[in-house]
Write an enzyme that holds these catalytic residues in place. Sequence first.
Site, PDB file in Angstrom:
ATOM      1  N   CYS A   1       0.867  -1.016   0.012  1.00 57.87           N
ATOM      2  CA  CYS A   1       0.034   0.065  -0.155  1.00 57.87           C
ATOM      3  C   CYS A   1       1.112   1.301  -0.062  1.00 57.87           C
ATOM      4  CB  CYS A   1      -0.926  -0.130   1.174  1.00 57.87           C
ATOM      5  SG  CYS A   1      -1.830   1.451   1.416  1.00 57.87           S
TER       6      CYS A   1
ATOM      7  N   CYS B   1      -3.216   7.659  -1.831  1.00 64.33           N
ATOM      8  CA  CYS B   1      -4.612   7.496  -2.407  1.00 64.33           C
ATOM      9  C   CYS B   1      -5.630   8.155  -1.368  1.00 64.33           C
ATOM     10  CB  CYS B   1      -5.008   6.351  -2.616  1.00 64.33           C
ATOM     11  SG  CYS B   1      -3.761   5.270  -3.776  1.00 64.33           S
TER      12      CYS B   1
ATOM     13  N   THR C   1      -3.548   3.796   7.277  1.00 61.01           N
ATOM     14  CA  THR C   1      -2.272   3.298   7.041  1.00 61.01           C
ATOM     15  C   THR C   1      -1.279   4.435   6.589  1.00 61.01           C
ATOM     16  OG1 THR C   1      -3.926   2.157   5.793  1.00 61.01           O
ATOM     17  CG2 THR C   1      -1.533   1.987   4.916  1.00 61.01           C
TER      18      THR C   1
ATOM     19  N   GLU D   1      -0.225   0.551   9.712  1.00 64.02           N
ATOM     20  CA  GLU D   1      -1.470   1.196  10.331  1.00 64.02           C
ATOM     21  C   GLU D   1      -1.283   1.700  11.671  1.00 64.02           C
ATOM     22  OE1 GLU D   1      -1.410  -2.043   9.277  1.00 64.02           O
ATOM     23  OE2 GLU D   1      -1.960  -1.545   7.130  1.00 64.02           O
TER      24      GLU D   1
ATOM     25  N   HIS E   1     -12.634   5.968  -3.014  1.00 61.68           N
ATOM     26  CA  HIS E   1     -11.759   4.892  -2.666  1.00 61.68           C
ATOM     27  C   HIS E   1     -11.837   3.599  -3.002  1.00 61.68           C
ATOM     28  CE1 HIS E   1      -8.047   4.567  -0.252  1.00 61.68           C
ATOM     29  NE2 HIS E   1      -8.572   3.896   0.868  1.00 61.68           N
TER      30      HIS E   1
ATOM     31  N   TYR F   1      -9.325   0.730  -5.195  1.00 65.93           N
ATOM     32  CA  TYR F   1      -9.009  -0.393  -4.922  1.00 65.93           C
ATOM     33  C   TYR F   1      -8.711  -1.277  -6.140  1.00 65.93           C
ATOM     34  CZ  TYR F   1      -8.833  -0.379   0.092  1.00 65.93           C
ATOM     35  OH  TYR F   1      -8.499   0.006   1.413  1.00 65.93           O
TER      36      TYR F   1
ATOM     37  N   CYS G   1      -4.937  -0.363  -7.170  1.00 65.18           N
ATOM     38  CA  CYS G   1      -3.815  -0.557  -6.413  1.00 65.18           C
ATOM     39  C   CYS G   1      -3.684  -2.228  -6.152  1.00 65.18           C
ATOM     40  CB  CYS G   1      -3.715  -0.027  -5.146  1.00 65.18           C
ATOM     41  SG  CYS G   1      -5.051  -0.228  -4.035  1.00 65.18           S
TER      42      CYS G   1
ATOM     43  N   GLU H   1      -7.126  -5.802   4.448  1.00 64.19           N
ATOM     44  CA  GLU H   1      -7.456  -4.113   4.016  1.00 64.19           C
ATOM     45  C   GLU H   1      -8.435  -4.154   2.618  1.00 64.19           C
ATOM     46  OE1 GLU H   1      -4.269  -1.177   3.785  1.00 64.19           O
ATOM     47  OE2 GLU H   1      -4.943  -0.845   1.637  1.00 64.19           O
TER      48      GLU H   1
END
Lengths: 483, 483, 483, 483
Positions: free
Chosen positions: D100, D104, D191, D257, D292, D296, D299, D447
């Site tokens: 990650c 973003c 994160t 995180e 968001h 996904y 990424c 996640e």
Amino acid sequence: MPLMTGQDYIESIRRLKMRVYMFGEEVDDPVDNPILRPSLNSVRMTYDLAQLPEYEDLMTATSPESGQRINRFTHIHRNTEDLVKKVKMQRLLGQQTAACFQRCVGMDAFNALYATTYEIDEKCGTSYFANFKRFMFFVQENDLTVDGAMTDPKGDRSLSPHEQADPDLYLRVVARHPDGIVVRGAKAHQTGALNSHEIIVMPTIAMKPEDADYAVAFAVPMDTEGIFMVIGRQSCDTRKLEGSQMDVGNSEFGGVEALVVFDDVFVPNDRIFLNGETEFAGMLVERFAGYHRQSYGGCKVGVGDVLIGAAAVAADYNGVPTASHIKDKLIEMTHLNETLYCCGIACSAEGSPTAAGNYLIDMLLANVCKQNVTRFPYEIVRLAEDIAGGLMVTAPSEKDFRDPKLGPFIEKYLRGRADVSTEDRLKILRLIENLSLGTAAVGYRTESLHGAGPPQAQRVMIARQSNLPRKKELAKKIAHIEE
Amino acid sequence: MPLMTGQDYIESIRRLKMRVYMFGEEVDDPVDNPILRPSLNSVRMTYDLAQLPEYEDLMTATSPESGQRINRFTHIHRNTEDLVKKVKMQRLLGQQTAACFQRCVGMDAFNALYATTYEIDEKCGTSYFANFKRFMFFVQENDLTVDGAMTDPKGDRSLSPHEQADPDLYLRVVARHPDGIVVRGAKAHQTGALNSHEIIVMPTIAMKPEDADYAVAFAVPMDTEGIFMVIGRQSCDTRKLEGSQMDVGNSEFGGVEALVVFDDVFVPNDRIFLNGETEFAGMLVERFAGYHRQSYGGCKVGVGDVLIGAAAVAADYNGVPTASHIKDKLIEMTHLNETLYCCGIACSAEGSPTAAGNYLIDMLLANVCKQNVTRFPYEIVRLAEDIAGGLMVTAPSEKDFRDPKLGPFIEKYLRGRADVSTEDRLKILRLIENLSLGTAAVGYRTESLHGAGPPQAQRVMIARQSNLPRKKELAKKIAHIEE
Amino acid sequence: MPLMTGQDYIESIRRLKMRVYMFGEEVDDPVDNPILRPSLNSVRMTYDLAQLPEYEDLMTATSPESGQRINRFTHIHRNTEDLVKKVKMQRLLGQQTAACFQRCVGMDAFNALYATTYEIDEKCGTSYFANFKRFMFFVQENDLTVDGAMTDPKGDRSLSPHEQADPDLYLRVVARHPDGIVVRGAKAHQTGALNSHEIIVMPTIAMKPEDADYAVAFAVPMDTEGIFMVIGRQSCDTRKLEGSQMDVGNSEFGGVEALVVFDDVFVPNDRIFLNGETEFAGMLVERFAGYHRQSYGGCKVGVGDVLIGAAAVAADYNGVPTASHIKDKLIEMTHLNETLYCCGIACSAEGSPTAAGNYLIDMLLANVCKQNVTRFPYEIVRLAEDIAGGLMVTAPSEKDFRDPKLGPFIEKYLRGRADVSTEDRLKILRLIENLSLGTAAVGYRTESLHGAGPPQAQRVMIARQSNLPRKKELAKKIAHIEE
Amino acid sequence: MPLMTGQDYIESIRRLKMRVYMFGEEVDDPVDNPILRPSLNSVRMTYDLAQLPEYEDLMTATSPESGQRINRFTHIHRNTEDLVKKVKMQRLLGQQTAACFQRCVGMDAFNALYATTYEIDEKCGTSYFANFKRFMFFVQENDLTVDGAMTDPKGDRSLSPHEQADPDLYLRVVARHPDGIVVRGAKAHQTGALNSHEIIVMPTIAMKPEDADYAVAFAVPMDTEGIFMVIGRQSCDTRKLEGSQMDVGNSEFGGVEALVVFDDVFVPNDRIFLNGETEFAGMLVERFAGYHRQSYGGCKVGVGDVLIGAAAVAADYNGVPTASHIKDKLIEMTHLNETLYCCGIACSAEGSPTAAGNYLIDMLLANVCKQNVTRFPYEIVRLAEDIAGGLMVTAPSEKDFRDPKLGPFIEKYLRGRADVSTEDRLKILRLIENLSLGTAAVGYRTESLHGAGPPQAQRVMIARQSNLPRKKELAKKIAHIEE
């Protein structure tokens, strides 16, 4: 020439003298035959909607050559917007017909041939591109429906065309004349042949030099001498002969498949688009299949919309629309259906230009699209059957329902929610039956599996397109592996 | 009295004067009606196999009371071996008929009533157990087929029986006389009613005191005054009227569903097994459903065996039996099918005695069994369609195939491997069609979903049987949580 | 000699002088090493529970030879009841440890060798059966734990043992002496070796004559000269060194894997069970694998029970135990877990006697069992993570929680339901982490995939056991195909 | 001001005086802490790649206001091309980091706030849009990384914010001053907070008037007084302290995180973007979540590429790259991964303008995208573990491998194909372990489930966006139901 109305289209098909056989007999009037008519109506919808201003943007396009408004089904995609609109048009038509509207194969053959004939000519000095464009203008000008025929019977799947015991199991050139060629063979599973003015024939697999006679592509009118069709049986086909609107579920629309036999058919030179250039057979097949795998991300999604809606109506009529498990199943159906749509949109938005200048879908994503179509409609159907309940397959016939003696008992005992008529409840269940088990299940289930190639064909393409060496490099870099 | 032969059975059903309606008309001779006969043949197989020495152990049992050999379908399970043999008998019959053989519901109702009437009598001082046993001996003695009818039409699913706009949407007692009761209502989706000598009626849900009139169970002969049936439409039902053995796929066996109407039927006192004891309705339902959910781990597995075999034959005929993806799909079908069998066996092997002394399946595992049956047959069908290829839904009719003019073309073009006749290839594809989309798909797919209760009914039972508090304790202990 | 207590067992292991390496160093005292001890505790549970009267029936059996009560892990199954009890014992131990308790491999090797050595002797006139029984009595008498080692390193998977660049990549006989043999090689992924008194070595694949040196089976004490172990790294292994009970999730139990190296180890003749009879290598592998695939239908189900319980507790602590989607996920987890149990029970209940007289599981169903185990635990884990929420992977350490300054903030902000302590909430989340991602995930996930053979190994066996020809016959009969 | 280089970025973070706690202690130098540094490196990649000409088009955009080249992570999407490029940029970064990269959330918060503050101002006459734009220019000008913080601890999930026993379980305004507000609460699972210059805080759910104090959004520097972080434990976190590059699998990149506590933090008026307008809380949440959920689809696909590559390398090293089941599993992994990508692309290509003029993704398809992300990575991981083999979880430590005595044995016995070094084989297995069970599994699995909202949150949105009434109309029209 203006775009044809739906009625014009029907009459134009009626004028063609096609040879159609069913149940061992020639069908005198295919246009008005109750088993065949719903499939004609589905194609008609591609003409009717093109007349409506609200759908003009989706249903038509402007020919860059003639500047005329043409039906999008006869259009060559010039950019990714065209590719996306194709998918949206297909979803719309799926929603309006809950069936296969058949005109996509011609559009997909058009775009595959446009790109491929150009490249053959570049390489081989042939004039297929000019041949094809002439044919294309003729189709656009006259707003014709064109069948795109690829699937040969294939005989023993473990043998190549020239190895078959019967050399005709793949369509081939059996004679060559100065003015044209003579072909023999058949094309199986042709959904739209019956309702098309013209048929484009293409090879069905990549070929090696020894299969040269099989590497042939061309177009001829559907009523050309030597062509005839034998209609395939569908689940519940003859129910359409009973005269019950209720029992068939979808009385107006459908799709029908035929075995199209080419019993020594003459093809004039100017209608030939491939003739022995075996090294291009694979390219043509892959591109046609690619476009057609994109198509399923539109049309089947539209049919899925109807099935989701039908399941939701059935739940309403059962009195359980707010049960959490029912809502969850409708969400799952929607989720799966929209995932298919995502794939249809994505392979379109990621399209790129060919050497000929038209746009090709992203081949990897188009194959991913179709692969999902071989799975999700089956689960959507299962969930629809779950929500519908068993009555979907045990409800009595309309004749029972209309019978003065039996009718009141059926009215009484098969009622769901008190404020909904039993008739409406039965109608929606019959529609779900139609899509799950009946004539439309052939299109929504089995065709979703095998149309545009079976699942394994997509897997081969996914492997070929996945650029595994690049992925291995990425992994080695992260893992600090130097070789 | 010896066990009936299949022929005896057919004649015994012919002697019953049942009222059967189909397509708005009364069926004069249900036994010889082409749509209905295959379903009778399936039940007949339960008699025919019981005559064969090699199946004696599975198909028959010894009555502990009479010491006579009786058909296992009329037997009360006395141990886990009986429960396991039941499942094996069902798999055998599924293999021999590729259809629903219908006699299980009676067997499952027998065992549920045996255990439940005993407990009602214990609690309420009634004599239902004696009533039931008398009926049971009569059935065993005469080797009868008994329908077990549970599913009421249910109307608005959000309302309980007494809340429905029409009070008859659940079957109920409408009059009480010194010598018996009068009932009104209907039972839906009855697969075997048509081929049964007697019908056992049970309530369909757990009930509260205000539903007392609905808490009723009893048995009457199928030709009792006031009972009539309306046959449900199945996908491809009328294809059986065409006279083509090939086109129907499975010409000999089938299953048929009926709406059974009880239009004020009198039930004598000695045939009553429940009458107002609402607190026992739920127990009876759960036990019947439990036994019946076990059943699906046998019968559907047998049908699955046929479908797996048919797919393998189709692959042979296509010339691709050794393709790795084909082999892998056959393995997956087998894996899923045998998983169902594991569930059927496990809930049987883990059975336990009731207070009455007969054996009950493990209720958790029986519900798990059925829940898998609502999923795996759909995937097995999908894989079968994948292996079969599109011809399964586009092949011409037998009339085309037999036609002197068309036949040779079909013979030529639809041949697969050269050494296999086109006729055999078409036959196997029609069988797959029959199980995937046709009359048998009703049994193999939709009935697998909804028979013995829809998926959500099993989930409710799984939740209830899962002993979650115990699992929480285990987790807390491991996590050192003290509360 | 009485059964050992758990404490006896610990001391007996402490007395063995095994050579164990970890992180590049020899471990002085494996029994008290914090990384290794939890795995010893899991085996200990097999002794502790055998002492409790309430588990006597499951945990022990009576030796038919000696008439003594022995631990079931050293027992030869004599009937299907034994096979079923084995699975129940394994579920119990999974529930009590939430980990791999390791003693099954010895039990499975025992039963495979009992049946196979008997048949080798019958065919070859050897005396392996006597050798094995002598060893078996010794183990039963002393209540020992035995490792069953099958998996060789295997090197290049495309080459057979004798084709490998390094001939030792499969364990082999390197010297033969009058009184015994010398072996060299290694066994990988040995979960229980570290906690075993003896190790049984078996070949890992079917073999051809040229692999004769590799067809060897025997047993030696774990502290035999030439044997040493290198402990494998597990996810989160060193967390156990931190001294935090909370952070490890399951502080008491675990499992550990080792590479066991046989660096020229001498095996006396009376401990040899196979020596060059290559045609029996495959039988031994299949039987051991079959028993071990059955095992997974017990042990992993027990671990699953704990994970389901943990997820339910987490939902309680989040205040959402009644949310319909949470309840549905718990049902799904239970359904999947019990499906695995059905497979474990079914392959046991359907067991049959070998020529030697012990009982073998149904091989098809045992492979089906394991195949499901390669799938469902992954979905159960996914659902557990779903219910647990993201905190499962983002919660601070116990050190933070105990810190006077940070603690109050964590106490405050990571509290779920007000009446549950934050500490308990963190504990249950750590347990779920342990099973999903931590040390126990190695056992519950990856070992479920690869233990007793990877998924493809089961598929090969399912194909071999599925009797496809019989299924084809059934289909042809129904379809009226005569060949 | 030019874009920062990666090195500039590192130094800029070093200059911030953030308060970071881990294992009960304050971390003196977070930038160089071995557990934290890989996560910083992942963000750094967003700066490094932006410097490279070949990625300029993806990694940067031109600000329409300033005309300057800015990092795309600080850009407001102005058209669907921007939305598509965002997804491609994310896939690229996932491929380069296998982790990650955290930036973003800021980009997604930017776009959600841009659209929402505009609409609040329109309706309420506030000046949040101006506030936000001023902040935005500051960020763009200085090329800052911004955390977007949404998830509150939430306490008892069955209670709304103001109903919680502790009112701080959702972040809220605790004091209002002329020049600003004071907030208290925490944001969980952050994160990127640790590696961000600024943090944007938003509410986490739709709110009612009584929750007015909780309807607050703002931005402050990460080193603002009152803010501190507690780092969450990840699986295998401390393995990074051991100094072994091999054992961690991915030694350079990661994600971490933190629980971010706001212990009475002052927010000046010009940094406030929402303050009590509860009716807009839901809109802000939905839009941020929507963007968001799109993310996904980029990424995680990039990370999936690395995992697919790693599995393929592992298969090569095992000598089985051409086994049909291995190839098929790689195809399936690719198919699933590309399906996710299709969803990311589709919701972008189907974006549409907001009232403020920036572009919003298609909300239905973005939720469909994320819903698939909650499923497919788990299956991709399972298949990777399948291909990798059990050694992935049982291989010894690098210390063992480097040990002069043990090393040669490990070198010998853990070699796969003879021409590949054991070291490389172990490296690739450790990478797969890292993504399946280790630190990166937190990002790739858990996640993927819970980031941007758990599965159920997407299902609620899919239901809301699915336009079920329209689908019901379609179905009724086809079924000829008139109401």
